[in-house]
Design a protein around this motif. Structure first.
Motif, PDB file in Angstrom:
ATOM      1  N   SER G  20      28.123  56.716  50.538  1.00 53.86           N
ATOM      2  CA  SER G  20      28.621  57.650  49.530  1.00 53.86           C
ATOM      3  C   SER G  20      28.891  56.942  48.201  1.00 53.86           C
ATOM      4  O   SER G  20      28.626  57.486  47.126  1.00 53.86           O
ATOM      5  CB  SER G  20      29.899  58.335  50.042  1.00 53.86           C
ATOM      6  OG  SER G  20      29.635  59.055  51.231  1.00 53.86           O
TER       7      SER G  20
ATOM      8  N   ILE H  19      30.108  61.638  52.462  1.00 50.87           N
ATOM      9  CA  ILE H  19      29.170  62.368  53.300  1.00 50.87           C
ATOM     10  C   ILE H  19      29.781  62.616  54.675  1.00 50.87           C
ATOM     11  O   ILE H  19      29.666  63.704  55.241  1.00 50.87           O
ATOM     12  CB  ILE H  19      27.853  61.561  53.404  1.00 50.87           C
ATOM     13  CG1 ILE H  19      27.204  61.439  52.016  1.00 50.87           C
ATOM     14  CG2 ILE H  19      26.901  62.186  54.406  1.00 50.87           C
ATOM     15  CD1 ILE H  19      26.059  60.451  51.949  1.00 50.87           C
ATOM     16  N   VAL H  42      22.378  65.661  61.354  1.00 43.46           N
ATOM     17  CA  VAL H  42      22.326  65.766  59.894  1.00 43.46           C
ATOM     18  C   VAL H  42      20.867  65.962  59.483  1.00 43.46           C
ATOM     19  O   VAL H  42      20.008  65.147  59.819  1.00 43.46           O
ATOM     20  CB  VAL H  42      22.916  64.522  59.217  1.00 43.46           C
ATOM     21  CG1 VAL H  42      22.737  64.603  57.699  1.00 43.46           C
ATOM     22  CG2 VAL H  42      24.393  64.391  59.557  1.00 43.46           C
ATOM     23  N   THR H  45      21.022  65.849  52.924  1.00 38.99           N
ATOM     24  CA  THR H  45      22.192  65.505  52.129  1.00 38.99           C
ATOM     25  C   THR H  45      21.851  65.716  50.665  1.00 38.99           C
ATOM     26  O   THR H  45      20.922  65.092  50.148  1.00 38.99           O
ATOM     27  CB  THR H  45      22.610  64.037  52.371  1.00 38.99           C
ATOM     28  OG1 THR H  45      22.880  63.858  53.767  1.00 38.99           O
ATOM     29  CG2 THR H  45      23.859  63.689  51.585  1.00 38.99           C
ATOM     30  N   ARG H  46      22.553  66.600  50.033  1.00 39.21           N
ATOM     31  CA  ARG H  46      22.374  66.838  48.612  1.00 39.21           C
ATOM     32  C   ARG H  46      23.740  67.065  47.988  1.00 39.21           C
ATOM     33  O   ARG H  46      24.753  66.841  48.658  1.00 39.21           O
ATOM     34  CB  ARG H  46      21.432  67.999  48.338  1.00 39.21           C
ATOM     35  CG  ARG H  46      21.345  69.069  49.392  1.00 39.21           C
ATOM     36  CD  ARG H  46      20.191  70.027  49.162  1.00 39.21           C
ATOM     37  NE  ARG H  46      20.177  70.556  47.825  1.00 39.21           N
ATOM     38  CZ  ARG H  46      19.066  70.788  47.120  1.00 39.21           C
ATOM     39  NH1 ARG H  46      17.896  70.553  47.676  1.00 39.21           N
ATOM     40  NH2 ARG H  46      19.117  71.273  45.908  1.00 39.21           N
ATOM     41  N   PHE H  56      29.391  66.200  47.692  1.00 44.88           N
ATOM     42  CA  PHE H  56      28.366  66.148  48.736  1.00 44.88           C
ATOM     43  C   PHE H  56      28.255  67.476  49.468  1.00 44.88           C
ATOM     44  O   PHE H  56      29.266  68.072  49.848  1.00 44.88           O
ATOM     45  CB  PHE H  56      28.686  65.041  49.740  1.00 44.88           C
ATOM     46  CG  PHE H  56      28.710  63.678  49.124  1.00 44.88           C
ATOM     47  CD1 PHE H  56      27.527  63.021  48.842  1.00 44.88           C
ATOM     48  CD2 PHE H  56      29.912  63.061  48.802  1.00 44.88           C
ATOM     49  CE1 PHE H  56      27.544  61.759  48.262  1.00 44.88           C
ATOM     50  CE2 PHE H  56      29.928  61.797  48.219  1.00 44.88           C
ATOM     51  CZ  PHE H  56      28.746  61.141  47.946  1.00 44.88           C
ATOM     52  N   VAL H  58      26.349  68.530  52.842  1.00 43.01           N
ATOM     53  CA  VAL H  58      25.596  67.957  53.957  1.00 43.01           C
ATOM     54  C   VAL H  58      25.190  69.064  54.911  1.00 43.01           C
ATOM     55  O   VAL H  58      26.035  69.789  55.435  1.00 43.01           O
ATOM     56  CB  VAL H  58      26.421  66.877  54.679  1.00 43.01           C
ATOM     57  CG1 VAL H  58      25.612  66.271  55.810  1.00 43.01           C
ATOM     58  CG2 VAL H  58      26.842  65.799  53.689  1.00 43.01           C
TER      59      VAL H  58
END
Lengths: 70, 70, 70, 70, 70, 70, 70, 70, 70, 70, 70, 70
Positions: G20, H19, H42, H45-46, H56, H58
């Motif tokens: 992160s 995250i 997962v 991730t954006r 974040f 996720v």
């Protein structure tokens, strides 16, 4: 503590000789305007056909370090 | 009836000449310790830049037959 | 207004010299039966090992224009 | 607090009966040398043709726990 | 001229704290038996749920240089 | 030195019994018109539901050697 | 009626603390030269190993709105 | 013999911290309405950028066992 | 003119016999609560190992038509 | 019991109007030579630029039933 | 012999009318600053919902030739 | 501080006019039962052929915010 940040751009080199030469041609061109080129990744290989022979178009991502004051 | 079982390992060969030579270099090294090498699959091509020229790092999976008593 | 339509077929060329030569071999063979070959895309590179050396099998899609009355 | 670590290896089982039997054959062979096998993931199904019938080659990743002192 | 050859193995680290700690745990374990670890690539993040909280299982490929006489 | 060239076509076999039988059905049909079938790759498994039971539709690529004078 | 157009660039942030933080480091650097940053997408997580610990290199695509007169 | 059947749903958790916290937030919310949560994966991730810092988002798939009479 | 709209959900069936039976088990369960099931797509095959034998967990997407007044 | 077998071919339609028209153009051409066309899948959308406007090239796979005596 | 080198950038066009118009909008904007645009590839289609209707956001890669002295 | 959580479902819209209309049809249907629809992602475009013309079936994921007390 400071850290470098890197950028990747996507370019395409061409060669009627080989896939490897197309990579070299792309990197030679990229190094005219990009400093600190570090690595590349081949992300696609295609081409067209001229007189029955392949002309290679190799797509690569080129990674380089961003300058600290940019 | 018995059947062979195969295994795949992932190795990376290096060459400043060509992608194909990087594959050959990896297989030459692998054959020092692996018997019954059967086939390979190229799963990635990347590299770094040295004096403006590409040094190819080619990732391949190498498949080989497991010996019957192993 | 009329438009061309194109077709792609998937072929595999072989070479014990290089990946690029395997592409050329496949295209030479394809051009025996296909007219209007326009472009190719490499979609896979694998091979087998013979006397410790790679024999490259390169999969490519070959695109060509369909004739207007076909 | 300690945590387990796991490893995955990629093997290929063969069967002329079914895809499921090819998986079972691969796992039977793997269990000769691997302890603590936990799970598997099918990552590819291919095969060759013998007398007009398929012989299945199923690629799987096999996951297992690493021993604590290894 | 000689070239290094590299190998990649796939391991899975676990942490109930964070994804990043799961990576660190996997690398700590891997370094007990692998020398010359160079880099890693995260190839999957999953986990299970314990008391309503995630326990992270992070899959990574670990790359290392093969020794010259191996 | 001459090299063989191979072609792949994509077909879909059907079975209400099993995925493996759907593969066999597709290969049996393909062998009516294709000579030199060498291998297949399963590239997709789907189906429809009839009376609450699955009818499998398995997509496969079938590879075969092109004849030398074609 | 006019519409905005957006652009995406690919950058890589680094952190020895966490994935992160590597994202945050990359965005801080990008915001020095890019206006109107809107969103990001993590497209890869890799790293190297230093003193047995991971240094994370997180690749992200950064999206931003192009100015209307550019 | 009876078998369990599982279902997966896709949810997105948010965190401006990390995250991993975004994953935890999503699972906390999901557990309000889903019983028998077993695992998560997962799948993306954006995020967006607020005051120069990442928030974040996720995406995860959450797997849970279906109840026997449902 | 009106059009149907379809929905897909992701479920996982289990079988210690075969991959095909795991699909059938999942569909049997899904049909208890879903009407108008039309088709399925296998999106993953994994499993665990019990007494040295595979227990298949097959992930499938199940498509069905939404009712017109829902 | 007999089963149908299907085949897929890959074609590319062109339109300067829309992506949807490019699909229709490709199918109109394909239906000149293929009987029993059943379905299509869009597998890629690209194009070139002419006078600042896009000309769409849409790649699709077209599925059709093989005749029983072929 | 010299060879052209090409570059690809990733942009996103928007339209509440159609996916095809979003592509055209993106290309119109890109042509304000990029010379020698050659081709484009659609790499993603998403959007948001406004008054119950879609607003399309189409991601494309735009390829163009680099000038010889750049 | 509290955070929203989002969910995605996968639906398929149909249109004989265009891909874009199939998206709109799917969203119109989804909005009958889903509140807070935020965005969509096109994940597949296929269709069948009727009277030589395409009927588009567009698969999309629809994202929406979960209500706080659900």
């Amino acid at each position: 503590m400071s850290h470098h940040v890197y950028k990747k751009v996507e370019i395409i080199g061409v060669s009627e000789v080989s896939i490897s030469e197309a990579v070299a041609n792309a990197l030679a061109k990229a190094s005219e305007t990009i400093r600190h080129i570090g690595w590349f990744e081949v992300v696609g290989t295609r081409g067209y056909v001229e007189n029955g022979k392949p002309v290679f178009q190799v797509e690569l991502k080129v990674g380089f370090r961003l300058e600290d004051n940019a």
